[in-house]
Design a protein around this motif. Sequence first.
Motif, mmCIF file in Angstrom:
data_model
loop_
_atom_site.group_PDB
_atom_site.id
_atom_site.type_symbol
_atom_site.label_atom_id
_atom_site.label_comp_id
_atom_site.label_asym_id
_atom_site.label_seq_id
_atom_site.Cartn_x
_atom_site.Cartn_y
_atom_site.Cartn_z
ATOM 1 N N LYS B 53 0.840 -1.289 -0.053
ATOM 2 C CA LYS B 53 0.119 0.021 -0.075
ATOM 3 C C LYS B 53 0.959 1.070 -0.136
ATOM 4 O O LYS B 53 0.444 2.334 -0.908
ATOM 5 N N GLU B 58 -3.748 2.061 -3.005
ATOM 6 C CA GLU B 58 -4.793 1.125 -2.823
ATOM 7 C C GLU B 58 -4.770 0.039 -3.955
ATOM 8 O O GLU B 58 -5.308 -0.979 -3.623
ATOM 9 N N ALA B 62 -4.862 -3.802 -3.070
ATOM 10 C CA ALA B 62 -5.845 -4.808 -3.498
ATOM 11 C C ALA B 62 -5.120 -6.042 -4.369
ATOM 12 O O ALA B 62 -5.908 -6.918 -4.763
ATOM 13 N N ASN B 64 -3.823 -9.349 -5.162
ATOM 14 C CA ASN B 64 -4.151 -10.764 -4.516
ATOM 15 C C ASN B 64 -2.999 -11.467 -4.446
ATOM 16 O O ASN B 64 -1.959 -11.899 -5.244
#
Lengths: 267, 148
Positions: B53, B58, B62, B64
């Motif tokens: 981050k 953001e 996010a 994965n």
Amino acid sequence: MSVFMDLNLLFSEDRTRLQNLVETAAHLGFSTVAVNYVFEPSAKKKQEVPAPRPINELIGQLPVVQGRSRPIRVLNRLTVVMSDASHFRPNAPEYRRFDLLAVQPTTEKLFHAACMLHDVDIICISVTEKLPFFFKRAPINGAIDRGVVFEISYAAAIRDATMRRYTIANAVCLMESCKGKNVILASAAEKALELRGPYDIINLGQLFGLSDSDSKESVSSTCRGVLLHAETRKTASGVVFTMKIQQEALQDSADSEAPAAKRAKAT
Amino acid sequence: MTSVEEAEPSGFQRVVLTNASPYQYLKIRLVLEDERSRLSDVELKSFIIAGLKSLHGEVGAALNFDVLKYDEESLTALLRVYSRGLVKLWSSLTLQGFYQNQACAFRVLQVSRFTGISSLEEPLIYLLFHVTQKKRISHFPHYCHPLP
């Protein structure tokens, strides 16, 4: 394939810290490192150029590079931080004791001079502040033609989030002009935990706007190019060199040590 | 002719992957300044996400990725990430310098498309993989690390 090099480990008086740095670098797979002495002349008083310490005195037993069964190679390097044109003295005998010579220009004029005129190996790009000037194509192309390389150090980016922003911004700005050619990535680490492995740096180069292969070259073959360029600085274009074989020769003035090609022409 | 094949069973098994594996696996070790401190697996993952981050914002947070294995004693973990997220994840690991005000470093020990394969075997499998895919092999993957 060329071996990996990290041409910037900051010199510190603390011997154990420096030893620790070199050991970590060897463990991470760097075959050659350079101990960097930073020299920042100030306008007020005259300062002495630091003298390089003998490597065996500094480190003692050289650690073995991981993955290659030979000891690491350690070089000396001097970085002159230039804020005035008089700070860099061409052909100064003090500079000749170092294996590598780098400058860090702080103004556009000095950057231009460093790229086009000065006999140096590395030009450091400032990563701790916003660039005070734009990189112009002409000096950068000149530097590439002369075989001078630009260095971006990443330790500041690890230390602080603001510095990280400046590092990435300045690096991307440089890559726009030089298109990934003649760039080296070095650590400028003070502590062992600020060092990163060569493959980490290659991956980091992609963040700086280098292509996959340029990024890999920036820790291997470009660094080798720097070492070869440094050889030509010491000798007459790398073809002929002179060395003293007798003690009596010591009385000769320092000037005569310079190769004929590099001596200032008598007018 | 079928009887001949039955009489000589092949001594090796050939594995052919028909499509590229979508994942990359990273084997990492966290080195902390204070060698006695330990992290739990949850703390490790949140630390990595914090790093993502801070570097990529953001969008990076996010991303994965999974912690497949984690050994608390040696602070060694095996991460799995989609190939397109590899550069982002790896660079955020590289630039991670502090854990709770103590210096730290992630040492990436091995990066691979396959798990459980030593780095010595990997070029072979890579070769096999590309030959069966009939792709031109431009270079070997530069990311196979020998384990220290």
